[in-house]
Design a protein around this motif. Structure first.
Motif, PDB file in Angstrom:
ATOM      1  N   TRP A  78     -34.438 -12.305  20.628  1.00  0.00           N
ATOM      2  CA  TRP A  78     -34.801 -12.464  19.226  1.00  0.00           C
ATOM      3  C   TRP A  78     -34.202 -11.354  18.370  1.00  0.00           C
ATOM      4  N   LEU A  79     -34.194 -10.124  18.907  1.00  0.00           N
ATOM      5  CA  LEU A  79     -33.551  -9.022  18.185  1.00  0.00           C
ATOM      6  C   LEU A  79     -32.070  -9.298  17.970  1.00  0.00           C
ATOM      7  N   PHE A  80     -31.416  -9.794  19.019  1.00  0.00           N
ATOM      8  CA  PHE A  80     -30.005 -10.137  18.897  1.00  0.00           C
ATOM      9  C   PHE A  80     -29.803 -11.225  17.843  1.00  0.00           C
ATOM     10  N   ALA A  81     -30.633 -12.264  17.878  1.00  0.00           N
ATOM     11  CA  ALA A  81     -30.503 -13.368  16.920  1.00  0.00           C
ATOM     12  C   ALA A  81     -30.688 -12.861  15.496  1.00  0.00           C
ATOM     13  N   ARG A  82     -31.639 -11.959  15.301  1.00  0.00           N
ATOM     14  CA  ARG A  82     -31.848 -11.390  13.965  1.00  0.00           C
ATOM     15  C   ARG A  82     -30.660 -10.554  13.535  1.00  0.00           C
ATOM     16  N   ASP A  83     -30.189  -9.678  14.416  1.00  0.00           N
ATOM     17  CA  ASP A  83     -29.073  -8.787  14.071  1.00  0.00           C
ATOM     18  C   ASP A  83     -27.767  -9.541  13.872  1.00  0.00           C
ATOM     19  N   ALA A  84     -27.580 -10.654  14.597  1.00  0.00           N
ATOM     20  CA  ALA A  84     -26.349 -11.438  14.495  1.00  0.00           C
ATOM     21  C   ALA A  84     -26.374 -12.406  13.314  1.00  0.00           C
ATOM     22  N   GLY A  85     -27.516 -12.508  12.641  1.00  0.00           N
ATOM     23  CA  GLY A  85     -27.620 -13.400  11.497  1.00  0.00           C
ATOM     24  C   GLY A  85     -27.802 -14.859  11.880  1.00  0.00           C
ATOM     25  N   LEU A  86     -28.270 -15.107  13.094  1.00  0.00           N
ATOM     26  CA  LEU A  86     -28.487 -16.482  13.533  1.00  0.00           C
ATOM     27  C   LEU A  86     -29.755 -17.086  12.947  1.00  0.00           C
ATOM     28  N   LEU A  87     -30.707 -16.231  12.581  1.00  0.00           N
ATOM     29  CA  LEU A  87     -31.954 -16.710  11.996  1.00  0.00           C
ATOM     30  C   LEU A  87     -31.772 -16.807  10.485  1.00  0.00           C
ATOM     31  N   THR A  88     -31.902 -18.008   9.976  1.00  0.00           N
ATOM     32  CA  THR A  88     -31.734 -18.274   8.544  1.00  0.00           C
ATOM     33  C   THR A  88     -32.891 -19.145   8.086  1.00  0.00           C
ATOM     34  N   PRO A  89     -33.015 -19.400   6.789  1.00  0.00           N
ATOM     35  CA  PRO A  89     -34.076 -20.314   6.353  1.00  0.00           C
ATOM     36  C   PRO A  89     -33.969 -21.703   6.981  1.00  0.00           C
ATOM     37  N   SER A  90     -32.769 -22.159   7.285  1.00  0.00           N
ATOM     38  CA  SER A  90     -32.630 -23.478   7.905  1.00  0.00           C
ATOM     39  C   SER A  90     -32.711 -23.419   9.429  1.00  0.00           C
ATOM     40  N   CYS A  91     -32.640 -22.223  10.014  1.00  0.00           N
ATOM     41  CA  CYS A  91     -32.779 -22.056  11.462  1.00  0.00           C
ATOM     42  C   CYS A  91     -33.809 -20.956  11.717  1.00  0.00           C
ATOM     43  N   SER A  92     -35.069 -21.364  11.779  1.00  0.00           N
ATOM     44  CA  SER A  92     -36.155 -20.412  11.988  1.00  0.00           C
ATOM     45  C   SER A  92     -36.201 -19.967  13.444  1.00  0.00           C
ATOM     46  N   LEU A  93     -37.054 -19.008  13.720  1.00  0.00           N
ATOM     47  CA  LEU A  93     -37.211 -18.522  15.094  1.00  0.00           C
ATOM     48  C   LEU A  93     -37.723 -19.637  16.010  1.00  0.00           C
ATOM     49  N   THR A  94     -38.583 -20.489  15.483  1.00  0.00           N
ATOM     50  CA  THR A  94     -39.092 -21.608  16.272  1.00  0.00           C
ATOM     51  C   THR A  94     -37.970 -22.565  16.657  1.00  0.00           C
ATOM     52  N   ARG A  95     -37.123 -22.881  15.704  1.00  0.00           N
ATOM     53  CA  ARG A  95     -35.995 -23.779  15.982  1.00  0.00           C
ATOM     54  C   ARG A  95     -35.010 -23.123  16.958  1.00  0.00           C
ATOM     55  N   PHE A  96     -34.776 -21.833  16.767  1.00  0.00           N
ATOM     56  CA  PHE A  96     -33.898 -21.088  17.668  1.00  0.00           C
ATOM     57  C   PHE A  96     -34.451 -21.126  19.091  1.00  0.00           C
ATOM     58  N   ASN A  97     -35.765 -20.935  19.251  1.00  0.00           N
ATOM     59  CA  ASN A  97     -36.393 -20.984  20.578  1.00  0.00           C
ATOM     60  C   ASN A  97     -36.236 -22.350  21.219  1.00  0.00           C
ATOM     61  N   ARG A  98     -36.402 -23.417  20.429  1.00  0.00           N
ATOM     62  CA  ARG A  98     -36.241 -24.763  20.991  1.00  0.00           C
ATOM     63  C   ARG A  98     -34.825 -24.973  21.510  1.00  0.00           C
ATOM     64  N   CYS A  99     -33.849 -24.485  20.767  1.00  0.00           N
ATOM     65  CA  CYS A  99     -32.454 -24.626  21.211  1.00  0.00           C
ATOM     66  C   CYS A  99     -32.189 -23.792  22.456  1.00  0.00           C
ATOM     67  N   LEU A 100     -32.784 -22.619  22.504  1.00  0.00           N
ATOM     68  CA  LEU A 100     -32.522 -21.688  23.594  1.00  0.00           C
ATOM     69  C   LEU A 100     -33.242 -22.067  24.882  1.00  0.00           C
ATOM     70  N   PHE A 101     -34.478 -22.521  24.767  1.00  0.00           N
ATOM     71  CA  PHE A 101     -35.310 -22.742  25.941  1.00  0.00           C
ATOM     72  C   PHE A 101     -35.550 -24.216  26.245  1.00  0.00           C
ATOM     73  N   SER A 102     -34.616 -25.079  25.898  1.00  0.00           N
ATOM     74  CA  SER A 102     -34.741 -26.493  26.248  1.00  0.00           C
ATOM     75  C   SER A 102     -33.439 -26.946  26.881  1.00  0.00           C
ATOM     76  N   GLY A 103     -33.446 -28.129  27.400  1.00  0.00           N
ATOM     77  CA  GLY A 103     -32.253 -28.658  28.042  1.00  0.00           C
ATOM     78  C   GLY A 103     -32.497 -28.888  29.514  1.00  0.00           C
ATOM     79  N   PRO A 104     -31.584 -29.593  30.164  1.00  0.00           N
ATOM     80  CA  PRO A 104     -31.797 -29.968  31.567  1.00  0.00           C
ATOM     81  C   PRO A 104     -31.865 -28.776  32.516  1.00  0.00           C
ATOM     82  N   ARG A 105     -31.119 -27.725  32.229  1.00  0.00           N
ATOM     83  CA  ARG A 105     -31.131 -26.565  33.127  1.00  0.00           C
ATOM     84  C   ARG A 105     -32.499 -25.896  33.115  1.00  0.00           C
ATOM     85  N   HIS A 106     -33.079 -25.720  31.932  1.00  0.00           N
ATOM     86  CA  HIS A 106     -34.390 -25.081  31.839  1.00  0.00           C
ATOM     87  C   HIS A 106     -35.498 -25.999  32.349  1.00  0.00           C
ATOM     88  N   HIS A 107     -35.342 -27.290  32.127  1.00  0.00           N
ATOM     89  CA  HIS A 107     -36.358 -28.222  32.625  1.00  0.00           C
ATOM     90  C   HIS A 107     -36.386 -28.210  34.144  1.00  0.00           C
TER      91      HIS A 107
END
Length: 142
Positions: A78-107
């Motif tokens: 999360w610190l990296f995402a904040r520092d890299a500017g990945l968290l924006t009003p259209s990409c909240s931390l919740t949305r970022f988490n869904r992208c990061l922690f979902s998918g067939p590999r994590h399932h």
């Protein structure tokens, strides 16, 4: 690197459906997923040193007692995402988490027994469902 790095979670995004506004010209982009993934691996290889340096820097930031010193914890990502500017009003931390922690590999890590019951929904699976109608339009079968 391709043999030890799993990017299967990106398969649905490798060839986006939304290409409106772009002219269809020869050589403007790839349409084959294997070529797209080969380019992703090439980019990762080109910047591997910088990626390792970033990983080490964020791994060392705010370490918790008793945690594995070789893995990134969620709050470090999360610190990296904040520092890299990945968290924006259209990409909240919740949305970022869904992208990061979902998918067939994590399932498969969380519930390996469920993998036999899941079928991937990819572009290849949905394309045969559409057929040309007599008037040239598309219609859904199913």
């Amino acid at each position: 690197m391709a043999r030890c790095t799993d990017l299967s979670d990106l398969a649905g995004l490798a060839l986006p459906d939304d290409r409106s506004g772009f002219l269809a010209t020869g050589g403007a982009g790839y349409t084959d997923q294997t070529k797209i993934f080969r380019e992703i691996y090439n980019i990762l290889l080109r910047h591997l040193g910088e990626l390792r340096e970033l990983y080490a820097r964020y791994r060392a930031s705010l370490p918790r007692f008793g945690s594995d010193p070789f893995t990134l914890q969620s709050y470090q990502v999360w610190l990296f995402a904040r520092d890299a500017g990945l968290l924006t009003p259209s990409c909240s931390l919740t949305r970022f988490n869904r992208c990061l922690f979902s998918g067939p590999r994590h399932h498969s890590d969380v519930a390996p027994a469920d993998m036999a019951h899941l079928m991937p929904l990819t572009r290849e699976d949905t394309m045969p469902l559409r057929a040309q109608s007599a008037d040239g339009g598309t219609s859904n079968k199913g």
